[in-house]
Design a protein around this motif. Structure first.
Motif, short mmCIF file in Angstrom:
data_model
loop_
_atom_site.label_atom_id
_atom_site.label_comp_id
_atom_site.label_asym_id
_atom_site.label_seq_id
_atom_site.Cartn_x
_atom_site.Cartn_y
_atom_site.Cartn_z
N HIS A 178 53.26 52.53 50.91
CA HIS A 178 51.93 52.52 51.50
C HIS A 178 51.31 53.89 51.26
O HIS A 178 51.99 54.89 51.41
CB HIS A 178 52.01 52.27 53.01
CG HIS A 178 52.81 51.07 53.39
ND1 HIS A 178 52.24 49.85 53.64
CD2 HIS A 178 54.14 50.90 53.54
CE1 HIS A 178 53.19 48.97 53.95
NE2 HIS A 178 54.36 49.59 53.90
N ILE A 229 56.02 52.09 59.54
CA ILE A 229 56.79 52.63 58.41
C ILE A 229 58.05 53.29 58.97
O ILE A 229 58.13 53.56 60.17
CB ILE A 229 56.00 53.66 57.57
CG1 ILE A 229 55.57 54.84 58.45
CG2 ILE A 229 54.77 53.01 56.93
CD1 ILE A 229 54.94 55.98 57.68
N ARG A 242 64.42 45.90 53.93
CA ARG A 242 63.09 46.35 53.53
C ARG A 242 62.81 47.69 54.18
O ARG A 242 63.02 47.86 55.37
CB ARG A 242 62.06 45.31 53.98
CG ARG A 242 60.64 45.80 53.86
CD ARG A 242 59.68 44.77 54.43
NE ARG A 242 58.36 45.37 54.54
CZ ARG A 242 57.23 44.72 54.28
NH1 ARG A 242 57.27 43.45 53.93
NH2 ARG A 242 56.07 45.32 54.40
N VAL A 299 58.78 49.19 50.15
CA VAL A 299 57.35 48.88 50.13
C VAL A 299 56.58 50.18 50.34
O VAL A 299 56.76 50.86 51.35
CB VAL A 299 56.99 47.87 51.22
CG1 VAL A 299 55.51 47.56 51.19
CG2 VAL A 299 57.82 46.60 51.05
N ASP A 340 59.82 50.46 54.62
CA ASP A 340 58.41 50.77 54.43
C ASP A 340 58.24 52.28 54.36
O ASP A 340 58.62 53.00 55.27
CB ASP A 340 57.59 50.17 55.57
CG ASP A 340 57.45 48.67 55.42
OD1 ASP A 340 58.32 47.95 55.94
OD2 ASP A 340 56.50 48.23 54.74
#
Lengths: 305, 305
Positions: free
Chosen positions: A125, A141, A92, A123, A94
Motif C-alpha cells: 500500500h 497494515i 498475508r 500486499v 500488508d
DNA sequence: GACAGGTCATTCAAAAAAGGTATCAACCGA
DNA sequence: TCGGTTGATACCTTTTTTGAATGACCTGTC
C-alpha cells in the motif's frame, strides 16, 4: 454427518466389504455396520446395495464417495496450511511503502522475502508517514517503510539502511561539467525539495544542513516525492538533493553528482515500523528476513570502505 | 479433527467469546473450552490469543476459519448432491446410439430429458447393435438405442416409436416425377441397402418385404448406415428404403417419396434397451421421461389419423 | 440337499467421549 | 478495592461409540 462417518464410508466403498474395512479401520465389524446405517439414515439415501458378495455402491453412494475425497483433501490442506501459517510461512502481510525506498532497497528486500517465504502474500500500500502510523494502529497494515521517523512508544522502528545524499543536476548546468562540487556552492543554485507530510521530514534535514554550512538555500519549488523532484530538475528548475536510492531514477537531462565535502551526518535512513509487541509470526518472519538482508548488504558495503 | 470441533471453533471465532458461543451452540462453556484446546493440541497450533476481553484469532486461526467455511460448504453440497443423485436427478448416464434414430427421434428425446433433468450428464457413445448388448452387460453403458432387436432374457427392450418407410430416389430418376409409386415397381430399379451387424437387420426386413410382394430386388450396394445409403442415392446408385427419421437427411439430388401400396407391416421400430432389473434411479428417470415423450408423440400423431 | 464359508445385521455390556455444575484465577473499569 | 467480566479446571453424569458373541441369509460344493 461427521468426518469419522465419512472416513468409515470411504473405506467400505473402497473395500466393498464390511469385515475387511473394519479391519483396516482397526475397529470391529458391528460398529462399522451401524455407522454406515446411521449415515444412510441421516442423508435419507441408500448408499450401498447389500449383496451376498459384499457392499456395492449405489449411484448416490458413488457420488458421495467422490465428494468425500474432495472433503478430506480440503481438510488435510486446511490442517497443513494452518500449521504453516502458525510458523509464519503462509499468509498475508500488508505493507505500506513511500518515498525513494521503493526505488531500490524495498524491491530487493521484498524479492528476498518472496524467495524465502514463497507462500506469504505481500500486499503493498502506498501511504505517507502519518498515514502509516494510523494504519498500523488500526491494524490495516503490519509493517511500513519510511524515512525520518520520530520515536513513538507503541510503534517500533528498525533501521533498514543508511544512504548518503547525491545531487541531481540538469545536464546543461555548469555544475554538470564541473569536476568537483563543494557543498557551499549550492547557495548559488536554486533548489527543488521534496517532503512528505509529518515532521521531521527531508526538507527540515536539508535546511539544517545548509544552515550549518552557513547559507540559506533558494528553494524554487517544494514537491511531494522524489520522482517529481527529479522531473523538475530535468526541466531546469534547479538542483535537488536525493538519496542514493533516488539516483537510480534516470531521466533524460538529469545527471547525479557527488558533493566532495558532504557533511558526515548528511545521510538519510530508511526504516521500517511496526506495532510494538506485535507477536505476529508473519511479521517475525519478515523481520528475520530483514536482518539477513542487512547482514548481506553490510558485507557488500565493507568491500568499499 | 472432526466437524463438530470445527463448528465449535467457527462459532467461537465469530463470537470472540466462549460464553456466548457456548450459548449459541446450546452447550455450556467448559466443554467448549475443552474442545477448542483439543483442536489446538491436535494441530499443534495456537488458534486464539486469550485476552481478558475474549478470544482473538491468531493468523493461523484466521486461516483455519476461512478454510473451515469452505469445508462446511463442501460438506453441505455433498449432502445435497447425494440426495439429488438418490432421486435420479443428478449424475451421469452413458447412452449408446446408432442408425437413423440419431437423426430425429433421439435428439428430441434427449432434449426433453436434458430439460427435465438438467443436472444429469448424458454421455453419448456410437455403437452398433451387438456392441451395445456387450457394453450393457459390462456396465459400460446403461442404455442403448437401436432397431430390430431380438428378445434377450437379461436385456429389456422398450419401443420408442414405430416409423413407416419412405423411398429415397435420385431427382433425375423417372420415379421422382411419377405421381404414384407402387411397391412392385422397385423390382425394376437397382437398390441400395444399409444394414448394421447382427441379425435380424434392416436388410432382412426389406428382402422379406420384396419376396412377399413377389420379386427379388436388385441390390447394387450394401452400406453400413443411412447417411452413406442416401449419399449413394444422390450419386445415382439406385433407390433406397429409409425410415421416416432417415428422410430428414436432405442431400442435393435426393427426393423422398411415399409408396402407395406399402404393406402395413412395412414399418421399423426404434427401441431402447437396458439391463433387465437395473434399478438405477437415473435409468428410471430416463424411462419415465421416455414414457412422457411417447405420450406426447402419440397425441400429435392422433391429430393426423 | 445338507454343509461349509462367506456376506451383513442385531444384541447387550463395556469403554470412551462429550456434556453439565460448581468453582477458580486473572483482568478491567468504576 | 470491588463487582463483573473473561477463560480454565475438577468432578460427576449422560450420551455415544465400541467390541464379542450370535443370528440370518446367500452361494457354491460335495
Amino acid at each position: 454427518m461427521d468426518l469419522r462417518k465419512l472416513r468409515y464410508f470411504l473405506t467400505v466403498a473402497d473395500e466393498k466389504n464390511l469385515g475387511r474395512a473394519a479391519a483396516l479401520l482397526h475397529i470391529s465389524q458391528p460398529p462399522l455396520t451401524r455407522q454406515i446405517h446411521q449415515l444412510e439414515d441421516e442423508l435419507g439415501v441408500q448408499l450401498f446395495n447389500r449383496t451376498p458378495k459384499g457392499m456395492e455402491l449405489t449411484e448416490a453412494g458413488y457420488l458421495l464417495a467422490k465428494e468425500s475425497r474432495n472433503i478430506f483433501a480440503l481438510v488435510q490442506q486446511a490442517s497443513e496450511k494452518t500449521q504453516r501459517a502458525s510458523q509464519g510461512r503462509l499468509g498475508r502481510l500488508d505493507v505500506a511503502v513511500f518515498g525513494s525506498g521503493v526505488l531500490d532497497t524495498i524491491p530487493r528486500l521484498l524479492l528476498k522475502f518472496k524467495s524465502d517465504y514463497p507462500e506469504v502474500k505481500v500486499v503493498l500500500h502506498t501511504m505517507e508517514k502519518e498515514e502509516q502510523i494510523q494504519a498500523l494502529r488500526q491494524h490495516r497494515i503490519s509493517l511500513g517503510f519510511n524515512r525520518m521517523l520520530k520515536p513513538l512508544p507503541d510503534i517500533t522502528s528498525e533501521l533498514v539502511n543508511r544512504e548518503s545524499l547525491l545531487l541531481a543536476v540538469n545536464a546543461n548546468s555548469p555544475l554538470a561539467t564541473q569536476p568537483v562540487i563543494k557543498f557551499k556552492e549550492l547557495a548559488n543554485h536554486p533548489m527543488v525539495l521534496f517532503a512528505s507530510s509529518g515532521r521531521p521530514n527531508f526538507v527540515d534535514k536539508v535546511m539544517s544542513l545548509c544552515y550549518s554550512a552557513g547559507f540559506t538555500p533558494e528553494i524554487t519549488q517544494e514537491v511531494g516525492d522524489v520522482v517529481t523532484g527529479v522531473a523538475l530538475v530535468a526541466s531546469g528548475f534547479g538542483v535537488c538533493l536525493v538519496s542514493k536510492s533516488g539516483s537510480t531514477l534516470s531521466l533524460p537531462g538529469v545527471v547525479y553528482r557527488e558533493i566532495e565535502d558532504m557533511p558526515k551526518d548528511a545521510t538519510i535512513d530508511l526504516s521500517c515500523v511496526y506495532r510494538t509487541g506485535d507477536n505476529s509470526k508473519l511479521l517475525a518472519s519478515f523481520l528475520s528476513c530483514l536482518q539477513e538482508f542487512k547482514e548481506l548488504n553490510a558485507d557488500t558495503n565493507t568491500t568499499t570502505p
